[in-house]
Write a protein that holds these residues in place. Structure first.
Motif, PDB file in Angstrom:
ATOM      1  N   PRO A   1      32.535 -31.517 -28.128  1.00 23.65           N
ATOM      2  CA  PRO A   1      31.486 -30.974 -29.012  1.00 23.65           C
ATOM      3  C   PRO A   1      31.257 -31.831 -30.256  1.00 23.65           C
ATOM      4  O   PRO A   1      30.123 -31.970 -30.719  1.00 23.65           O
ATOM      5  CB  PRO A   1      32.025 -29.586 -29.366  1.00 23.65           C
ATOM      6  N   SER A   2      32.317 -32.414 -30.806  1.00 24.11           N
ATOM      7  CA  SER A   2      32.162 -33.289 -31.963  1.00 24.11           C
ATOM      8  C   SER A   2      31.325 -34.511 -31.617  1.00 24.11           C
ATOM      9  O   SER A   2      30.446 -34.937 -32.373  1.00 24.11           O
ATOM     10  CB  SER A   2      33.542 -33.715 -32.471  1.00 24.11           C
ATOM     11  N   TRP A   3      31.606 -35.106 -30.457  1.00 25.73           N
ATOM     12  CA  TRP A   3      30.804 -36.242 -29.983  1.00 25.73           C
ATOM     13  C   TRP A   3      29.345 -35.842 -29.843  1.00 25.73           C
ATOM     14  O   TRP A   3      28.445 -36.572 -30.270  1.00 25.73           O
ATOM     15  CB  TRP A   3      31.350 -36.728 -28.644  1.00 25.73           C
ATOM     16  N   ALA A   4      29.084 -34.700 -29.230  1.00 26.99           N
ATOM     17  CA  ALA A   4      27.712 -34.251 -29.008  1.00 26.99           C
ATOM     18  C   ALA A   4      26.974 -34.082 -30.334  1.00 26.99           C
ATOM     19  O   ALA A   4      25.797 -34.449 -30.456  1.00 26.99           O
ATOM     20  CB  ALA A   4      27.708 -32.939 -28.226  1.00 26.99           C
ATOM     21  N   HIS A   5      27.647 -33.543 -31.322  1.00 27.12           N
ATOM     22  CA  HIS A   5      27.016 -33.360 -32.634  1.00 27.12           C
ATOM     23  C   HIS A   5      26.637 -34.708 -33.239  1.00 27.12           C
ATOM     24  O   HIS A   5      25.519 -34.879 -33.768  1.00 27.12           O
ATOM     25  CB  HIS A   5      27.968 -32.600 -33.559  1.00 27.12           C
ATOM     26  N   LYS A   6      27.544 -35.680 -33.175  1.00 28.20           N
ATOM     27  CA  LYS A   6      27.272 -36.998 -33.755  1.00 28.20           C
ATOM     28  C   LYS A   6      26.154 -37.715 -33.016  1.00 28.20           C
ATOM     29  O   LYS A   6      25.250 -38.299 -33.638  1.00 28.20           O
ATOM     30  CB  LYS A   6      28.553 -37.844 -33.743  1.00 28.20           C
ATOM     31  N   ILE A   7      26.191 -37.686 -31.679  1.00 27.85           N
ATOM     32  CA  ILE A   7      25.179 -38.385 -30.894  1.00 27.85           C
ATOM     33  C   ILE A   7      23.804 -37.757 -31.095  1.00 27.85           C
ATOM     34  O   ILE A   7      22.792 -38.451 -31.235  1.00 27.85           O
ATOM     35  CB  ILE A   7      25.562 -38.381 -29.402  1.00 27.85           C
ATOM     36  N   SER A   8      23.740 -36.443 -31.144  1.00 27.24           N
ATOM     37  CA  SER A   8      22.471 -35.769 -31.363  1.00 27.24           C
ATOM     38  C   SER A   8      21.877 -36.151 -32.715  1.00 27.24           C
ATOM     39  O   SER A   8      20.673 -36.415 -32.832  1.00 27.24           O
ATOM     40  CB  SER A   8      22.649 -34.254 -31.280  1.00 27.24           C
TER      41      SER A   8
ATOM     42  N   LEU B   1      22.490 -38.919 -34.431  1.00 30.48           N
ATOM     43  CA  LEU B   1      22.093 -40.321 -34.371  1.00 30.48           C
ATOM     44  C   LEU B   1      20.744 -40.485 -33.681  1.00 30.48           C
ATOM     45  O   LEU B   1      19.845 -41.181 -34.179  1.00 30.48           O
ATOM     46  CB  LEU B   1      23.158 -41.131 -33.635  1.00 30.48           C
ATOM     47  N   LEU B   2      20.581 -39.837 -32.534  1.00 31.78           N
ATOM     48  CA  LEU B   2      19.339 -39.978 -31.781  1.00 31.78           C
ATOM     49  C   LEU B   2      18.166 -39.363 -32.537  1.00 31.78           C
ATOM     50  O   LEU B   2      17.039 -39.902 -32.496  1.00 31.78           O
ATOM     51  CB  LEU B   2      19.494 -39.336 -30.406  1.00 31.78           C
ATOM     52  N   ASP B   3      18.399 -38.278 -33.225  1.00 28.92           N
ATOM     53  CA  ASP B   3      17.333 -37.671 -34.026  1.00 28.92           C
ATOM     54  C   ASP B   3      16.896 -38.623 -35.145  1.00 28.92           C
ATOM     55  O   ASP B   3      15.691 -38.748 -35.442  1.00 28.92           O
ATOM     56  CB  ASP B   3      17.795 -36.344 -34.627  1.00 28.92           C
ATOM     57  N   ARG B   4      17.849 -39.293 -35.785  1.00 28.81           N
ATOM     58  CA  ARG B   4      17.499 -40.240 -36.854  1.00 28.81           C
ATOM     59  C   ARG B   4      16.713 -41.419 -36.300  1.00 28.81           C
ATOM     60  O   ARG B   4      15.725 -41.862 -36.914  1.00 28.81           O
ATOM     61  CB  ARG B   4      18.764 -40.735 -37.563  1.00 28.81           C
ATOM     62  N   VAL B   5      17.162 -41.946 -35.151  1.00 29.22           N
ATOM     63  CA  VAL B   5      16.445 -43.069 -34.545  1.00 29.22           C
ATOM     64  C   VAL B   5      15.020 -42.657 -34.191  1.00 29.22           C
ATOM     65  O   VAL B   5      14.058 -43.391 -34.463  1.00 29.22           O
ATOM     66  CB  VAL B   5      17.192 -43.569 -33.289  1.00 29.22           C
ATOM     67  N   ARG B   6      14.869 -41.495 -33.592  1.00 33.85           N
ATOM     68  CA  ARG B   6      13.540 -41.033 -33.204  1.00 33.85           C
ATOM     69  C   ARG B   6      12.640 -40.869 -34.431  1.00 33.85           C
ATOM     70  O   ARG B   6      11.472 -41.269 -34.407  1.00 33.85           O
ATOM     71  CB  ARG B   6      13.643 -39.703 -32.447  1.00 33.85           C
ATOM     72  N   HIS B   7      13.183 -40.330 -35.516  1.00 31.98           N
ATOM     73  CA  HIS B   7      12.380 -40.160 -36.724  1.00 31.98           C
ATOM     74  C   HIS B   7      11.985 -41.509 -37.319  1.00 31.98           C
ATOM     75  O   HIS B   7      10.808 -41.740 -37.631  1.00 31.98           O
ATOM     76  CB  HIS B   7      13.149 -39.340 -37.758  1.00 31.98           C
ATOM     77  N   GLU B   8      12.967 -42.386 -37.486  1.00 32.79           N
ATOM     78  CA  GLU B   8      12.687 -43.670 -38.126  1.00 32.79           C
ATOM     79  C   GLU B   8      11.721 -44.508 -37.306  1.00 32.79           C
ATOM     80  O   GLU B   8      10.858 -45.203 -37.851  1.00 32.79           O
ATOM     81  CB  GLU B   8      13.994 -44.440 -38.356  1.00 32.79           C
ATOM     82  N   MET B   9      11.860 -44.477 -35.985  1.00 35.00           N
ATOM     83  CA  MET B   9      11.022 -45.304 -35.142  1.00 35.00           C
ATOM     84  C   MET B   9       9.697 -44.641 -34.791  1.00 35.00           C
ATOM     85  O   MET B   9       8.893 -45.204 -34.060  1.00 35.00           O
ATOM     86  CB  MET B   9      11.785 -45.676 -33.861  1.00 35.00           C
ATOM     87  N   THR B  10       9.490 -43.448 -35.302  1.00 28.62           N
ATOM     88  CA  THR B  10       8.192 -42.786 -35.130  1.00 28.62           C
ATOM     89  C   THR B  10       7.434 -42.770 -36.445  1.00 28.62           C
ATOM     90  O   THR B  10       6.270 -43.191 -36.517  1.00 28.62           O
ATOM     91  CB  THR B  10       8.377 -41.345 -34.615  1.00 28.62           C
TER      92      THR B  10
ATOM     93  N   GLU C   1      18.426 -34.913 -23.835  1.00 25.61           N
ATOM     94  CA  GLU C   1      19.191 -34.644 -22.621  1.00 25.61           C
ATOM     95  C   GLU C   1      20.616 -35.171 -22.610  1.00 25.61           C
ATOM     96  O   GLU C   1      21.467 -34.639 -21.891  1.00 25.61           O
ATOM     97  CB  GLU C   1      18.451 -35.228 -21.413  1.00 25.61           C
ATOM     98  N   VAL C   2      20.913 -36.242 -23.350  1.00 22.75           N
ATOM     99  CA  VAL C   2      22.195 -36.914 -23.131  1.00 22.75           C
ATOM    100  C   VAL C   2      23.384 -35.996 -23.392  1.00 22.75           C
ATOM    101  O   VAL C   2      24.426 -36.099 -22.728  1.00 22.75           O
ATOM    102  CB  VAL C   2      22.280 -38.196 -23.988  1.00 22.75           C
ATOM    103  N   THR C   3      23.259 -35.074 -24.319  1.00 21.43           N
ATOM    104  CA  THR C   3      24.378 -34.165 -24.608  1.00 21.43           C
ATOM    105  C   THR C   3      24.274 -32.840 -23.858  1.00 21.43           C
ATOM    106  O   THR C   3      25.112 -31.946 -24.069  1.00 21.43           O
ATOM    107  CB  THR C   3      24.462 -33.877 -26.117  1.00 21.43           C
ATOM    108  N   SER C   4      23.265 -32.701 -22.984  1.00 17.36           N
ATOM    109  CA  SER C   4      23.114 -31.452 -22.216  1.00 17.36           C
ATOM    110  C   SER C   4      24.000 -31.505 -20.983  1.00 17.36           C
ATOM    111  O   SER C   4      23.538 -31.629 -19.856  1.00 17.36           O
ATOM    112  CB  SER C   4      21.649 -31.241 -21.814  1.00 17.36           C
TER     113      SER C   4
END
Length: 296
Positions: A133-140, A142-151, A188-191
């Motif tokens: 669960p800790s990994w999932a929180h961190k990865i989620s 990270l991906l949210d930040r990348v999506r925001h910055e690159m959008t 999806e990656v953490t689902s």
């Protein structure tokens, strides 16, 4: 370059072996990280040395990465684990393999070993952790930040990266932004079914875990050792997350020594480290709490 159809996805695969034609002594599968990574990080660092040492080396681009297929959906961790199993079947590699995973590639390695314990001789992970669960929180996050910055701020973000990290890193970041925007990987990656400590304790293959001493993930070392009696951890001073590309010689020596000491799954003692490598080994305090000791 070879494109292999495996489990419904086209995977870009490279395979290296001993140049003198002698039979390989073991198969090692190299798994790269998420978003900005590809098999190239191995091809230009440790893979040729592994082949020269007599290993059958298999490396491939994960789905969505490098030259592999990029479907719009299908990016759960379970899908990445399934890709590894399908590829090994397609290549007719049936015996236990050694898995070497960098960052997210190590998470895939842990997942594969949990699903198919009889198919894994050993694991070596670099700057990585299991899918908790800790990994999932961190990865989620990270991906949210990348999506925001690159959008919302792609041009400014890429200019900053180019100025501070170089043009090559900026190009990788741009490709990562497209992956996050154009596919469902962020959602999806953490689902997947996340691993608890009981699951991790069930791992029976030997595990080598290498971290940069200055990395945020270095704290995984004592935790893994407490859960896995057959785990050896190594902290490399002066390094953060980019251990593979910054210290390929040390990674090469550690992994080759590890594989040499674990040609097949067995329950023997952990090997000593190559000379000159700082290794963190488990040692019991009077209260029974693992403490870290730097061994020569």
């Amino acid at each position: 370059m070879a494109i292999v159809e495996a489990g419904g996805i086209r995977l870009h695969v490279q395979r290296l072996g001993p140049r003198d034609g002698r039979p390989s002594r073991a198969t090692v599968v190299l798994l790269h990280g998420l978003l900005t990574d590809s098999l190239a990080s191995y091809y230009f660092t440790v893979a040729p040395a592994f082949a020269a040492a007599g290993l059958d080396v298999v490396m491939y681009d994960h789905r969505g990465h490098g030259r592999s297929g990029r479907p719009a959906t299908g990016y759960s961790l379970d899908a990445f684990v399934g890709d590894l199993g399908a590829l090994l079947g397609r290549l007719e590699i049936h015996g236990p393999v050694h898995l070497v995973g960098n960052s997210f590639g190590g998470t895939v390695s842990f997942g594969y070993a949990l699903r198919y314990p009889e198919r894994v001789a050993s694991i070596a992970v670099i700057e990585s952790e299991p899918a908790t669960p800790s990994w999932a929180h961190k990865i989620s996050g990270l991906l949210d930040r990348v999506r925001h910055e690159m959008t919302a701020n792609e041009r400014d973000a890429l200019d900053w990266i180019a100025a501070h990290r170089g043009g090559h890193t900026a190009r990788l970041a741009k490709a990562a932004g497209r992956l996050v925007r154009d596919t469902a990987i962020a959602a999806e990656v953490t689902s997947c079914e996340l691993a608890g400590e009981r699951d991790i304790r069930s791992l029976r293959c030997p595990v080598l875990a290498v971290y940069g001493e200055d990395s945020d993930l270095a704290g995984q070392a004592p935790w893994l050792r407490a859960l896995l009696p057959r785990c050896r951890t190594v902290l490399l001073p002066g390094h953060e997350h980019s251990v593979l590309v910054e210290a390929p010689g040390r990674v090469r020596d550690l992994v080759l020594h590890w594989i040499g000491c674990h040609p097949h799954r067995h329950d023997g003692p952990l090997p000593t480290a190559p000379a000159g490598i700082p290794v963190v080994t488990p040692m019991e305090s009077p209260m029974g709490t693992p403490v870290e000791v730097n061994a020569p």
